[in-house]
Motif scaffolding. Sequence first.
Motif, PDB file in Angstrom:
ATOM      1  N   CYS A   9       0.833  -1.227  -0.009  1.00  0.00           N
ATOM      2  CA  CYS A   9       0.066   0.122  -0.102  1.00  0.00           C
ATOM      3  C   CYS A   9       0.971   1.163  -0.057  1.00  0.00           C
ATOM      4  N   PRO A  10       0.481   2.443  -0.446  1.00  0.00           N
ATOM      5  CA  PRO A  10       1.072   3.524  -0.205  1.00  0.00           C
ATOM      6  C   PRO A  10       1.535   4.129   1.157  1.00  0.00           C
ATOM      7  N   PRO A  11       2.756   4.746   1.311  1.00  0.00           N
ATOM      8  CA  PRO A  11       3.129   5.108   2.573  1.00  0.00           C
ATOM      9  C   PRO A  11       1.834   5.881   3.425  1.00  0.00           C
ATOM     10  N   ASP A  12       1.253   6.721   3.002  1.00  0.00           N
ATOM     11  CA  ASP A  12       0.128   7.545   3.744  1.00  0.00           C
ATOM     12  C   ASP A  12      -0.747   6.257   4.216  1.00  0.00           C
ATOM     13  N   GLU A  13      -1.205   5.442   3.619  1.00  0.00           N
ATOM     14  CA  GLU A  13      -2.188   4.389   4.078  1.00  0.00           C
ATOM     15  C   GLU A  13      -1.663   3.559   5.264  1.00  0.00           C
ATOM     16  N   LEU A  14      -0.142   3.185   5.108  1.00  0.00           N
ATOM     17  CA  LEU A  14       0.332   2.539   6.079  1.00  0.00           C
ATOM     18  C   LEU A  14       0.495   3.268   7.289  1.00  0.00           C
ATOM     19  N   PHE A  15       0.926   4.398   7.143  1.00  0.00           N
ATOM     20  CA  PHE A  15       1.283   5.517   8.163  1.00  0.00           C
ATOM     21  C   PHE A  15      -0.054   5.739   9.060  1.00  0.00           C
ATOM     22  N   SER A  16      -1.200   5.617   8.423  1.00  0.00           N
ATOM     23  CA  SER A  16      -2.327   5.821   9.236  1.00  0.00           C
ATOM     24  C   SER A  16      -2.519   4.831  10.312  1.00  0.00           C
TER      25      SER A  16
ATOM     26  N   ASP B 236       5.213  13.686  12.210  1.00  0.00           N
ATOM     27  CA  ASP B 236       5.445  14.354  10.612  1.00  0.00           C
ATOM     28  C   ASP B 236       4.982  13.547   9.732  1.00  0.00           C
ATOM     29  N   VAL B 237       3.983  13.865   9.069  1.00  0.00           N
ATOM     30  CA  VAL B 237       2.961  13.411   8.285  1.00  0.00           C
ATOM     31  C   VAL B 237       3.907  13.295   6.775  1.00  0.00           C
ATOM     32  N   ALA B 238       4.455  14.236   6.616  1.00  0.00           N
ATOM     33  CA  ALA B 238       5.156  14.153   5.334  1.00  0.00           C
ATOM     34  C   ALA B 238       6.354  13.564   5.160  1.00  0.00           C
ATOM     35  N   ALA B 239       6.958  13.292   6.354  1.00  0.00           N
ATOM     36  CA  ALA B 239       7.944  12.023   6.497  1.00  0.00           C
ATOM     37  C   ALA B 239       7.621  10.843   6.862  1.00  0.00           C
ATOM     38  N   HIS B 240       6.113  10.816   7.386  1.00  0.00           N
ATOM     39  CA  HIS B 240       5.744   9.354   7.706  1.00  0.00           C
ATOM     40  C   HIS B 240       6.426   9.039   8.970  1.00  0.00           C
ATOM     41  N   VAL B 241       6.824   9.734  10.025  1.00  0.00           N
ATOM     42  CA  VAL B 241       7.440   9.618  11.177  1.00  0.00           C
ATOM     43  C   VAL B 241       6.575   9.882  12.317  1.00  0.00           C
TER      44      VAL B 241
ATOM     45  N   LEU C  66       8.552   4.671  21.272  1.00  0.00           N
ATOM     46  CA  LEU C  66       8.332   4.148  20.180  1.00  0.00           C
ATOM     47  C   LEU C  66       8.455   4.739  19.352  1.00  0.00           C
ATOM     48  N   ARG C  67       9.113   4.683  18.069  1.00  0.00           N
ATOM     49  CA  ARG C  67       9.209   5.049  16.823  1.00  0.00           C
ATOM     50  C   ARG C  67       8.757   4.455  15.823  1.00  0.00           C
ATOM     51  N   ALA C  68       7.849   5.060  14.829  1.00  0.00           N
ATOM     52  CA  ALA C  68       7.560   4.268  13.893  1.00  0.00           C
ATOM     53  C   ALA C  68       7.889   5.163  12.526  1.00  0.00           C
ATOM     54  N   GLU C  69       8.418   4.479  11.570  1.00  0.00           N
ATOM     55  CA  GLU C  69       8.709   5.239  10.266  1.00  0.00           C
ATOM     56  C   GLU C  69       8.106   4.409   9.285  1.00  0.00           C
ATOM     57  N   VAL C  70       7.657   4.785   8.322  1.00  0.00           N
ATOM     58  CA  VAL C  70       7.059   4.300   6.995  1.00  0.00           C
ATOM     59  C   VAL C  70       7.903   4.969   5.663  1.00  0.00           C
ATOM     60  N   THR C  71       8.610   3.972   4.950  1.00  0.00           N
ATOM     61  CA  THR C  71       9.171   4.527   4.054  1.00  0.00           C
ATOM     62  C   THR C  71       8.619   3.815   2.574  1.00  0.00           C
ATOM     63  N   PRO C  72       8.509   4.514   1.330  1.00  0.00           N
ATOM     64  CA  PRO C  72       8.319   4.039   0.145  1.00  0.00           C
ATOM     65  C   PRO C  72       9.307   2.882  -0.329  1.00  0.00           C
ATOM     66  N   THR C  73       8.687   1.948  -0.745  1.00  0.00           N
ATOM     67  CA  THR C  73       9.336   0.962  -1.630  1.00  0.00           C
ATOM     68  C   THR C  73       8.729   0.596  -3.032  1.00  0.00           C
ATOM     69  N   HIS C  74       9.472  -0.274  -3.707  1.00  0.00           N
ATOM     70  CA  HIS C  74       9.104  -0.737  -5.095  1.00  0.00           C
ATOM     71  C   HIS C  74       7.611  -1.383  -4.922  1.00  0.00           C
ATOM     72  N   GLU C  75       7.486  -2.122  -3.918  1.00  0.00           N
ATOM     73  CA  GLU C  75       6.135  -2.724  -3.888  1.00  0.00           C
ATOM     74  C   GLU C  75       5.087  -1.755  -3.403  1.00  0.00           C
ATOM     75  N   GLY C  76       5.492  -0.656  -2.311  1.00  0.00           N
ATOM     76  CA  GLY C  76       4.408   0.225  -1.957  1.00  0.00           C
ATOM     77  C   GLY C  76       5.280   1.008  -0.623  1.00  0.00           C
ATOM     78  N   SER C  77       5.057   0.253   0.305  1.00  0.00           N
ATOM     79  CA  SER C  77       5.898   0.639   1.610  1.00  0.00           C
ATOM     80  C   SER C  77       6.455  -0.086   2.442  1.00  0.00           C
ATOM     81  N   ALA C  78       7.215   0.237   3.396  1.00  0.00           N
ATOM     82  CA  ALA C  78       7.727  -0.574   4.447  1.00  0.00           C
ATOM     83  C   ALA C  78       7.702   0.230   5.822  1.00  0.00           C
ATOM     84  N   LEU C  79       7.789  -0.560   6.959  1.00  0.00           N
ATOM     85  CA  LEU C  79       7.474  -0.141   8.240  1.00  0.00           C
ATOM     86  C   LEU C  79       8.578  -0.253   9.153  1.00  0.00           C
ATOM     87  N   GLN C  80       9.353   0.349   9.593  1.00  0.00           N
ATOM     88  CA  GLN C  80      10.339   0.344  10.534  1.00  0.00           C
ATOM     89  C   GLN C  80       9.895   0.632  12.035  1.00  0.00           C
ATOM     90  N   MET C  81      10.005  -0.031  13.192  1.00  0.00           N
ATOM     91  CA  MET C  81       9.848   0.438  14.534  1.00  0.00           C
ATOM     92  C   MET C  81      10.775   0.012  15.441  1.00  0.00           C
TER      93      MET C  81
END
Length: 138
Positions: free
Chosen positions: A1-8, A63-68, A86-101
């Motif tokens: 999914c797109p980073p915005d969707e996962l970040f929510s 930080d909605v723009a940086a997905h943090v 707790l820190r959550a960061e979503v980054t874009p990938t070729h498949e959509g997005s990735a989450l690092q916590m």
Amino acid sequence: CPPDELFSFVDDLGRYPAWVDLVHRAQPVDGAETPPEWQIELRARIGPFARSKQLRMRRTVHDVAAHVAVFERHEVDGRSHSPWVLRAEVTPTHEGSALQMHLHYGGALWTGGVLERVLADQITNGRERLHSLVRSTR
């Protein structure tokens, strides 16, 4: 999914009980000023034993723009408490997005190899549940 969707799914602690078993309950704190705060109940079962912990957490970075998003323990009882961050960061990938916590706990009650095993299980189970939740909202 797109980073915005996962970040929510990770910028609001109230959504965590749906995909993280360790987070038994996450209730918004009534009357909390900005930034938002949640009363959290953590529960872990280790064989026949269970541990429970109550925390008040505040979102200190959003930080909605940086997905943090960063959440930190913020008790209001005037006593000194061990830090939880707790820190959550979503980054874009070729498949959509990735989450690092990243979870940091500065105390001694929830430490040792047993807790690491419980957290490893939580990560595996949570990853699958989050993936299912994201797919079900599409």
